[in-house]
Design an enzyme around this catalytic site. Structure first.
Site, short mmCIF file in Angstrom:
data_model
loop_
_atom_site.label_atom_id
_atom_site.label_comp_id
_atom_site.label_asym_id
_atom_site.label_seq_id
_atom_site.Cartn_x
_atom_site.Cartn_y
_atom_site.Cartn_z
N ARG A 50 -5.57 -7.03 -5.43
CA ARG A 50 -4.19 -6.72 -5.09
C ARG A 50 -4.07 -6.55 -3.58
NH1 ARG A 50 -3.40 -1.81 -9.49
NH2 ARG A 50 -3.76 -3.05 -11.38
N ASP A 52 -1.29 -4.99 -0.57
CA ASP A 52 -0.15 -4.10 -0.42
C ASP A 52 1.04 -4.83 0.21
OD1 ASP A 52 -1.55 -1.96 -1.48
OD2 ASP A 52 -2.20 -1.22 0.49
N ARG A 202 -7.81 -1.19 6.38
CA ARG A 202 -6.86 -0.67 7.38
C ARG A 202 -7.34 0.66 7.96
NH1 ARG A 202 -1.46 -0.51 4.19
NH2 ARG A 202 -0.80 0.63 6.06
#
Length: 256
Positions: A50, A52, A202
């Site tokens: 997945r 974001d 991140r």
């Protein structure tokens, strides 16, 4: 029912992420709607991972089951026709075994993060990079990155809403590349592992940017890792510079 693997490229800006969500646009929904134009029986697709909201895909991989045994090239062409005008493209389709799974058959995921250092506002790269104003020390960032490679408890670099069973992960590569441009300096972070925690990449990049700016040292990265505490992490950088760059399999279904 024949099973097909799809290699998918997308611009993440218009989407709330990869995963289908109620009342919000998603990449998964866009691909599934295109598939149902060809085969109304298609229920859902499964992806390698997945992403974001705002995160891009260079080579996401998903699989689907269809009634018709399509020629892979014709399938990709038909899907691209029905995906317009969404910023999503099927780069390739391949027939795979019935037990092949985009997520569970994957042996590694590769991410790239683009960080652009320049004072003038970003125009052509808007929405595609994280911009900072001053050049960074690439060697220092690489020294900090080296402290993260290997098998560790990555609690510090894990979102508080991460649903993974364990914070233990093995990071195989975290390489910092510097690219001189006429108007700027671009730093690309190449990250590779079998799997990742939520916001892990991140969190890495936001922390390493602090090292490159001189606010942290590589020893601070080690201390943050050893703290096993989310509060010890550096700033989490924004999503628009992040790209799912590729997914590895024991036998590449898209190989010529």
């Amino acid at each position: 029912m024949p099973r097909f693997a799809l290699k998918i490229e997308y611009h993440g800006a218009p989407f709330a992420g990869w995963q289908r969500q109620k009342e919000q646009p998603s990449v998964q929904q866009a691909v599934e709607q295109a598939l149902r134009k060809l085969d109304p029986s298609v229920d859902t697709i499964a992806a390698a991972g997945r992403t974001d909201a705002g995160v891009h895909g260079l080579a996401q991989v998903a699989h689907c089951d269809m009634v018709r045994d399509w020629d892979p090239f014709r399938l990709s062409e038909a899907l691209n026709h029905h995906l317009k005008p969404a910023p999503v493209a099927i780069l390739a389709a391949a027939r795979v075994a019935d037990d092949w799974h985009a997520r569970f058959s994957a042996t590694e995921r590769r991410y790239m993060f683009r960080l652009l250092a320049r004072r003038a506002p970003v125009t052509h790269d808007a929405g595609l990079v994280w911009q900072v104003k001053q050049p960074l020390d690439r060697a220092a960032m690489q020294a900090g990155a080296d402290r993260l490679i290997g098998h560790h408890d990555f609690t510090t670099f894990r979102s508080t809403i991460c649903q993974a069973d364990s914070p233990m992960k093995t990071l195989d590569e975290l390489r910092v590349e510097e690219i001189a441009r006429p108007d700027a300096v671009e730093y690309r972070f190449h990250v590779r592992a079998r799997s990742f925690l939520h916001n892990q990449v991140r969190s890495f990049v936001g922390t390493l940017e602090r090292v490159g700016a001189g606010a942290w040292t590589p020893d601070d990265v080690t201390a943050a890792l050893n703290a096993r505490n989310r509060a010890a992490c550096g700033p989490v950088c924004p999503p628009q510079g992040l790209y799912l760059a590729g997914v590895g399999y024991k036998d590449d279904p898209f190989a010529p």
